[in-house]
Every structure is written in structure tokens, then in C-alpha cells.
Design a protein around this motif. Structure first.
Motif, PDB file in Angstrom:
ATOM      1  N   HIS A 185       0.835  -1.213   0.000  1.00  0.00           N
ATOM      2  CA  HIS A 185       0.000   0.000   0.000  1.00  0.00           C
ATOM      3  C   HIS A 185       0.860   1.249   0.000  1.00  0.00           C
ATOM      4  O   HIS A 185       0.611   2.205  -0.744  1.00  0.00           O
TER       5      HIS A 185
ATOM      6  N   TRP B 135      -8.109  -1.744  -0.261  1.00  0.00           N
ATOM      7  CA  TRP B 135      -7.339  -2.086   0.931  1.00  0.00           C
ATOM      8  C   TRP B 135      -8.234  -2.176   2.157  1.00  0.00           C
ATOM      9  O   TRP B 135      -8.041  -3.040   3.028  1.00  0.00           O
TER      10      TRP B 135
ATOM     11  N   TYR C 251       0.392  -0.869   6.580  1.00  0.00           N
ATOM     12  CA  TYR C 251      -1.026  -0.521   6.492  1.00  0.00           C
ATOM     13  C   TYR C 251      -1.752  -0.976   7.757  1.00  0.00           C
ATOM     14  O   TYR C 251      -1.720  -2.154   8.119  1.00  0.00           O
TER      15      TYR C 251
END
Length: 493
Positions: free
Chosen positions: A279, A297, A429
Motif C-alpha cells: 500500500h 485495501w 497498512y
């Protein structure tokens, strides 16, 4: 003229990709934002004489790690000494404790003592697990996973029913064992694959073979010795490492990456491999060139984050083993707090690693190096007071198990590490520690792609892409990406 390749990050996947790409004749440059290699597997020392591995501590699947060195005509033993642990680890329950022996016949006897017939069931379970391991770790995980057609081999097709892809792991274990402690013991290895056992395919019983079957090991000097060994192998192939170098932007022209902005300076490359958080790597690109948007995501199931404490203890803790799992509380309840409720657990499980039991180099004489880890939900509120509350809980349970009183007064070094630190240090993330969960909907082709869909010279590697979380899969991931770059022969770059 050799093609110039940049690798962002020097975790296990980055080290692997660097070594293989350099071996294949590329000019390889690895850019690491920290002052040392390893990513989550870094190591640090204290003024008091303690040496702490920051991340991985379970040396499982030794054959997969060994195969990396074999590919370069080395052996792991050329770089570090590997000790086989016996017991492999100890598991603490509210009313009992179980030591997992190194010898498989002893393990069968232990199972039989706990549940009549379980010794034979373990043998059958592990025979099936070994088959899954041989197919899964030698066939499945080595695919780039662009398409399901890659898995249409005769061997995989012939093996499909035996792989138990459509059964969940929890029910699968329940077919073999009825005793709650044995079921917990068999379910434990998949926790760090990133989902509850009822969401993980039964294929991952291969983890039981990769652990209990092949044994639990320890590299003397700490897990960081594996990092240093892989870095050395990459350097022998010609890879160059640049530390304290932060990649700030990936520059694009038409369908190609042309350069990287690193510490404020432009550097041109023929291809780029991002082994940093997927990410985050995509955030360095113009939005229109990213494989996945924010909604993607948010919709993913991530493996846990965790609370870690690195503790230097001023005296020896005689009853503590190298690896100890504190499972006095309910496993399912802790798992619910991670994946469903997404809150701090009320009755947590935790793991204690005391490498000074095997390795005198990681702590001063007569003292202990203690690493405590508690799995957590990602994106959880993380403050120092909460960390300390859970530390006290873990220390109290350690005291009950070992008989050592007032452990908190014997701490002469303390460092905590949690969700906010994973975000700050690794751009992880949600503060994830282990990547994406290996659920059926996030397996193989359904994982984030290893190649950018719009840029033909940008690749991704590591725990957020194929084959998944863990040290051996990360090493394999780096090899897959290097092979893909070479297969393309950079003709389109």
C-alpha cells in the motif's frame, strides 16, 4: 549492457530478490530507509549488553531457508550455526502445561497420553500435512499467480482433493482430535497466517508439518544472522546496499517507471522491485498508475498487528523455556477480538521468547533476554498506558508459571513496540505485522498482483503479495519476482 534494478526495502523478500536478480546479471541497488538490513527482522543492542531480535523468532521450514543458500552454492551453515530446540516449545493452559518434544515418536506418545487414539490420528494428520507441504511449498507457492491456469498442472490437478482447499482448518483439525488442548495446539500455527482457523483453508495443515514435523530451530546469535547471511549472499552476487536512503517518489513516463526520488535526488532505473509495504509503495506513484484504490485495501482481511515488549531481566528465570505459549484463556475469544470486534482482548493469549536459554550471547551472564508478543487487531488505538496494562498482565502470568516473584522490579531494560510503531517504522497498512491473511478469498491469484498492471517495469514482493506472510514465503516471493524480471528479459523496458 546490464540492466539497472532498484529494490525498495531490505526485508527478507527484498534480500532474496536482490540476490537472485544480481545472480541473473542485473546491476542491483537496494535502498533501505533504516541504518541496517532486515526490515521487521532487524536487531538492536542495549548498553546493558542485551541483543534483541525485533521480529521473527520461529525458525520453521528450515528446508525452504536452506534452499535459498543452495541456489547460490552455499549452505546456511556457512554463515550461522542452527540449533534444534528440544522441547520445541511449551504451551501453558489454565490447568496444565504441555512440552512439545523434538522427536516425532515422543510427540505421538504425548498425544496418546492426552487422548486415546490421538497418537495414530497425529500420524495420519502429519502424513497428509507432509503431502500438502511437498505440493504446497514446492508447487503452489512458486507461481507468480497471474492466472489460475498456472495451477493447471497434472501434479496439482491430481493432488487437488488431497489438498483440502475447500475445507476450513478448524473443522479439519476437529476430525482428528477431540481434546481441546490438542485442537488448540494444532490450530496455533495458522494464527499468524492472518485469520481465525475457521477461515483458513485446511491446506495450511502444511504449517504443522513445516513446524512440528521438521522441528523448531534457532540460529545462534539470533534470527538476524539469517538477514546478515542473505545480505552477504546478495553482495557476493554484486548487489549494492544503500542504508538511510528513503524512496520518496516513483516517477513515471507513459507505461514505465523511469526514476526514483531518493533522499531528494533523482536516480534512473530500468526496473523497480518494491519490497516495502504494498500500500505504501503504491502511494509513491501517481494515483492513476496504482493497482488498487483505498476501498480495495479497506476491504482486505489483514493478519494481526501485535504488542511486543523487549525486556532485559536482571536474573535468570529457571522454569522458562526458549519458546512459551500462554494459552490459559480461550483462543476463539482472542481471535474474535482481532478479526470481528477489532478491540484490545479482554483475556489475551501471548507468546514469550527467551533466547538466552539457548544463546548466552544475547544477554549478560546470569540474566535473561525476554521477548513478549500479544497479537492484536490492526488500526487499534495504541497508547502507552494500555501497553503497560497488558505488560503487567503478561508478567503476572509469567510469575505464576515460573514461580519468580515481582518480575517488574527485575526489569533493567524495557522497550515496547505496537501498532503505531509498525506504521511509523515500516509504513505498515493499519500497523499490520504479518501482511494479508491467507484466507481462501486472498490466496494465490486473489492476492495483490506481483506486477503493476499499467507499468511494465514495476514489481512488488513481500508479505502483501504472493505467496503470503512468513519468512520462508517472503524468501520465495523475492525469488518469484526476480524470475519474472528475467523471464521478461527486460525487452519491454
Amino acid at each position: 549492457m546490464r540492466k539497472k534494478i532498484a529494490i525498495i526495502g531490505s526485508g527478507f523478500s527484498g534480500l532474496s530478490a536482490a540476490a537472485y536478480a544480481a545472480k541473473f546479471g542485473c546491476e542491483v541497488h537496494v535502498f533501505e530507509q533504516h541504518s541496517q538490513p532486515g526490515g521487521r527482522a532487524r536487531q538492536f543492542s542495549t548498553n546493558q549488553g542485551y541483543v534483541f531480535d525485533m521480529g521473527p523468532s520461529w525458525y520453521w521450514m528450515p528446508d525452504i531457508i536452506e534452499s535459498f543458500f543452495t541456489d547460490f552454492e552455499f549452505k546456511a551453515a556457512d554463515f550461522y550455526r542452527l540449533e534444534s530446540l528440544d522441547p520445541q516449545f511449551e504451551m501453558i493452559f489454565s490447568d496444565d502445561k504441555i512440552n512439545i518434544p523434538k522427536d516425532f515418536d515422543d510427540l505421538k506418545s504425548l498425544f496418546e497420553e492426552i487422548e486415546s487414539g490421538a497418537g495414530l490420528h497425529l500420524e495420519k494428520f502429519m502424513t497428509s500435512a507432509k503431502f500438502k507441504y511437498e505440493v504446497g511449498m514446492k508447487e503452489f507457492v512458486n507461481k507468480p499467480s497471474y492466472s489460475w491456469l498456472e495451477f493447471a498442472s497434472y501434479k496439482i490437478a491430481k493432488s487437488s482433493l488431497k489438498l483440502d482447499l475447500l475445507s476450513n482448518f478448524k473443522d479439519y483439525v476437529g476430525k482428528y482430535f477431540k481434546n481441546d488442548k490438542l485442537r488448540t495446539l494444532m490450530e496455533f500455527p495458522v494464527i499468524f497466517l492472518g485469520a481465525s482457523p475457521d477461515k483458513i483453508p485446511a491446506l495450511y495443515s502444511l504449517m504443522n508439518y513445516g513446524g512440528y514435523g521438521l522441528g523448531t530451530h534457532y540460529p545462534m546469535g539470533g534470527f538476524y544472522q539469517v538477514v546478515l547471511a542473505m545480505k552477504k549472499v546478495a553482495e557476493i552476487q554484486g548487489a549494492v546496499f544503500h542504508f538511510n536512503h528513503t524512496v520518496e517518489k516513483i516517477n513515471v513516463q507513459k507505461d514505465k517507471v523511469t526514476s526514483l526520488m531518493i533522499n531528494g535526488e533523482l536516480h534512473d532505473f530500468d526496473a523497480v522491485v518494491a519490497s516495502s509495504d504494498y500500500h505504501h509503495s503504491e502511494s509513491l506513484l501517481p494515483e492513476e498508475f496504482r493497482n488498487y484504490n483505498e476501498e480495495y485495501w479497506k476491504s482486505r482481511t489483514f493478519a494481526p498487528s501485535c504488542l511486543i515488549y523487549y525486556l532485559g531481566i536482571s536474573e535468570q528465570i529457571t522454569k522458562l523455556k526458549h519458546h512459551t505459549l500462554f494459552f490459559e484463556n480461550d483462543l476463539d475469544e482472542h481471535i474474535r477480538s482481532i478479526y470481528k470486534e477489532k478491540k484490545w482482548p479482554e483475556k489475551p493469549l501471548f507468546y514469550a521468547c527467551c533466547p538466552s536459554k539457548s544463546d548466552p550471547s544475547v544477554a549478560p551472564k546470569g540474566k535473561e533476554n525476554l521477548f513478549l508478543l500479544m497479537p492484536l487487531a490492526i488500526n487499534i488505538n495504541d497508547d502507552e498506558a494500555t501497553r503497560e496494562r497488558y505488560l503487567k498482565d503478561m508478567l503476572n502470568r509469567l510469575e505464576r508459571h515460573t514461580g519468580v516473584s515481582d518480575l517488574i522490579s527485575k526489569i533493567e531494560y524495557k522497550k515496547s513496540y505496537c501498532v503505531k510503531d509498525f506504521m511509523a517504522d515500516y509504513n505498515a497498512y493499519g500497523g499490520n505485522a504479518y501482511g494479508l491473511a491467507n484466507t481462501l478469498k486472498q490466496t494465490a491469484v486473489l492476492k495483490p498482483k506481483i506486477k503493476n498492471k499499467k507499468l511494465n517495469n514495476l514489481f512488488y514482493t513481500g508479505q502483501l503479495t504472493v505467496p503470503g506472510p512468513g519468512v520462508p514465503p517472503a524468501i520465495i516471493s523475492g525469488r518469484i519476482v526476480a524470475n519474472e524480471i528475467i523471464k521478461l528479459n527486460l525487452k519491454t523496458i
